[in-house]
Motif scaffolding. Structure first.
Motif, short mmCIF file in Angstrom:
data_model
loop_
_atom_site.label_atom_id
_atom_site.label_comp_id
_atom_site.label_asym_id
_atom_site.label_seq_id
_atom_site.Cartn_x
_atom_site.Cartn_y
_atom_site.Cartn_z
N LEU A 187 44.39 -21.94 76.62
CA LEU A 187 43.74 -21.04 77.56
C LEU A 187 44.16 -19.61 77.21
CD1 LEU A 187 44.72 -22.84 80.91
CD2 LEU A 187 42.39 -22.67 79.99
N ALA A 188 43.29 -18.64 77.58
CA ALA A 188 43.68 -17.24 77.43
C ALA A 188 44.55 -16.88 78.61
CB ALA A 188 42.45 -16.36 77.38
N GLY A 189 45.68 -16.24 78.37
CA GLY A 189 46.57 -15.85 79.46
C GLY A 189 45.95 -14.75 80.30
N PRO A 190 46.28 -14.72 81.60
CA PRO A 190 45.74 -13.66 82.46
C PRO A 190 46.30 -12.30 82.08
CG PRO A 190 47.41 -14.93 83.63
CD PRO A 190 47.22 -15.61 82.31
N PRO A 191 45.45 -11.26 82.08
CA PRO A 191 45.95 -9.91 81.78
C PRO A 191 46.79 -9.40 82.95
CG PRO A 191 43.63 -9.81 82.38
CD PRO A 191 44.00 -11.26 82.36
N PRO A 192 47.71 -8.45 82.67
CA PRO A 192 48.52 -7.87 83.76
C PRO A 192 47.63 -7.15 84.77
CG PRO A 192 49.36 -7.23 81.59
CD PRO A 192 48.04 -7.88 81.37
N ARG A 193 48.13 -6.99 85.99
CA ARG A 193 47.46 -6.12 86.98
C ARG A 193 48.12 -4.75 86.84
NH1 ARG A 193 48.04 -10.79 90.54
NH2 ARG A 193 46.15 -12.02 90.22
N PHE A 194 47.47 -3.90 86.05
CA PHE A 194 48.10 -2.62 85.70
C PHE A 194 48.16 -1.66 86.87
CE2 PHE A 194 46.38 -3.99 81.51
CZ PHE A 194 47.57 -3.99 80.81
N GLU A 195 49.29 -0.96 86.98
CA GLU A 195 49.36 0.22 87.85
C GLU A 195 48.68 1.35 87.07
OE1 GLU A 195 51.28 0.06 90.87
OE2 GLU A 195 51.29 -2.08 90.38
N GLU A 196 48.15 2.31 87.80
CA GLU A 196 47.44 3.44 87.16
C GLU A 196 48.30 4.09 86.06
OE1 GLU A 196 43.89 5.27 86.88
OE2 GLU A 196 44.33 3.88 88.50
N TRP A 197 49.57 4.33 86.37
CA TRP A 197 50.45 5.05 85.44
C TRP A 197 50.82 4.22 84.21
CZ3 TRP A 197 55.17 2.77 84.55
CH2 TRP A 197 55.63 1.86 85.51
N GLU A 198 50.57 2.89 84.30
CA GLU A 198 50.92 2.04 83.16
C GLU A 198 49.84 2.06 82.08
OE1 GLU A 198 53.55 -1.52 85.27
OE2 GLU A 198 51.40 -1.78 85.04
N LEU A 199 48.61 2.47 82.46
CA LEU A 199 47.48 2.36 81.52
C LEU A 199 47.69 3.13 80.22
CD1 LEU A 199 44.58 2.32 84.13
CD2 LEU A 199 45.24 0.44 82.61
N PRO A 200 48.08 4.43 80.29
CA PRO A 200 48.29 5.15 79.00
C PRO A 200 49.42 4.54 78.17
CG PRO A 200 48.82 6.57 80.90
CD PRO A 200 48.23 5.31 81.45
N VAL A 246 66.28 -19.78 84.02
CA VAL A 246 66.06 -19.18 85.34
C VAL A 246 64.59 -18.77 85.41
CG1 VAL A 246 66.83 -17.44 86.99
CG2 VAL A 246 68.41 -18.23 85.20
N HIS A 247 63.83 -19.45 86.29
CA HIS A 247 62.41 -19.11 86.43
C HIS A 247 62.30 -17.80 87.20
CE1 HIS A 247 58.22 -20.17 88.22
NE2 HIS A 247 58.11 -19.45 87.11
N VAL A 248 61.70 -16.79 86.57
CA VAL A 248 61.59 -15.46 87.17
C VAL A 248 60.13 -14.99 87.15
CG1 VAL A 248 63.95 -14.61 86.92
CG2 VAL A 248 62.46 -14.57 84.93
N PRO A 249 59.29 -15.57 88.02
CA PRO A 249 57.87 -15.20 88.00
C PRO A 249 57.68 -13.74 88.42
CG PRO A 249 58.38 -16.49 89.96
CD PRO A 249 59.62 -16.51 89.10
N GLY A 250 56.53 -13.19 88.06
CA GLY A 250 56.20 -11.82 88.42
C GLY A 250 55.62 -11.07 87.24
N HIS A 251 56.37 -11.03 86.14
CA HIS A 251 55.82 -10.42 84.92
C HIS A 251 54.67 -11.32 84.44
CE1 HIS A 251 55.62 -7.97 81.36
NE2 HIS A 251 55.73 -9.04 80.60
N THR A 252 54.96 -12.61 84.31
CA THR A 252 53.92 -13.65 84.20
C THR A 252 54.37 -14.79 85.12
OG1 THR A 252 55.00 -14.90 82.41
CG2 THR A 252 53.53 -13.10 81.74
N ASP A 253 53.47 -15.72 85.39
CA ASP A 253 53.83 -16.83 86.30
C ASP A 253 54.94 -17.69 85.71
OD1 ASP A 253 52.00 -16.09 88.21
OD2 ASP A 253 50.41 -17.39 87.44
N GLY A 254 54.94 -17.83 84.38
CA GLY A 254 55.91 -18.72 83.74
C GLY A 254 57.01 -17.97 83.01
N SER A 255 57.32 -16.75 83.46
CA SER A 255 58.42 -16.01 82.83
C SER A 255 59.75 -16.69 83.12
CB SER A 255 58.49 -14.57 83.36
OG SER A 255 57.52 -13.75 82.75
N ILE A 256 60.61 -16.74 82.11
CA ILE A 256 61.96 -17.28 82.31
C ILE A 256 62.99 -16.30 81.75
CG2 ILE A 256 61.36 -19.74 82.32
CD1 ILE A 256 62.34 -19.86 79.37
#
Ligand SMILES: [Zn+2]
Ligand SMILES: [Zn+2]
Length: 233
Positions: A98-111, A149-159
């Motif tokens: 599957l293609a991974g979901p893109p991040p939900r960018f904050e405005e300031w993160e785009l550049p 250590v499962h640390v979701p947020g950056h991606t769902d499956g971040s560890i």
């Protein structure tokens, strides 16, 4: 690519975007993350440069599916035979199912993201021959026992990976060090910022002395205090 010794058993591999870490247990090596597409041969060269064989690398543990961390995993696994591990929620994207979901960018993160993307190779990563799924609390056989250590947020499956016997924490992109002044900050380009904040807090509490980030200079002592500082940013 630069290879930097952080500790006698720990080396930092610096790619044009992102970084990976090589941990040594006697004859056996473990790679944490594998750089962007095209990194497989560079990692093999780095391992040979340390007087070891790529076949000594038993496992590649991926902190998450993003291309600057998982892009080189399949290439390196194909040539070395190393086992590739990822959290079950990110594993389908590492396998290329599957293609991974893109991040939900904050405005300031785009550049910033546009600039980073310019340095990432085009194309699709070679999927690893297989991906072993890991879950929260599992203990992996390196560094005297590495706790997942499962640390979701950056991606769902971040560890993250914590080595209690060594006081070493690999945070993936849940935490970063600023390229400007080294300040420890929460990761950027996240799926869920609120979840990420909880995850940074969880990492501040594991009791790490050394923290190795997906981006930016590692903290070599007093990491917990630095991570606690990041929770306020
Ligand atoms: Zn990432
Ligand atoms: Zn990254």
């Amino acid at each position: 690519m630069d290879v930097i010794e952080l500790l006698p058993r720990l080396h930092l591999l610096l790619f044009p975007v992102g970084q990976a870490y090589l941990w040594q247990d006697g004859e056996e090596l473990t790679l944490v993350d594998a750089g962007p597409i095209g990194s497989g041969a560079l990692i093999a060269d780095a391992v040979r440069g340390l007087g070891r064989s790529p076949q000594d690398v038993r496992r590649v543990v991926l902190t998450h599916f993003h291309e600057d961390h998982a892009g080189g995993a399949g290439e390196f696994a194909a040539s070395s035979g190393a086992e590739v591990l990822a959290h079950r929620l990110d594993a389908p994207f590492v396998r290329g199912e599957l293609a991974g979901p893109p991040p939900r960018f904050e405005e300031w993160e785009l550049p910033i993201h546009a600039e980073v993307s310019r340095h990432l190779p085009e194309g699709t990563p070679l999927p690893p021959p297989s991906v072993t799924e890991v879950t929260d609390g599992e203990v992996l056989g390196f560094g005297g026992g590495a706790t997942v250590v499962h640390v979701p947020g950056h991606t769902d499956g971040s560890i993250a990976l914590f080595l209690p016997a060594e006081g070493v924490l690999f945070t993936g992109d849940t935490v970063a060090a600023s390229p400007v002044d080294g300040t420890v900050i929460p990761g950027v380009f996240n799926l869920d910022r609120h979840q990420l904040s909880d995850s940074v807090r969880r990492l501040a509490d594991v009791g790490a002395d050394v923290a190795c980030f997906g981006h930016g200079a590692p903290v070599m002592r007093g990491a917990s205090a630095e991570l606690r500082g990041a929770t306020a940013r």
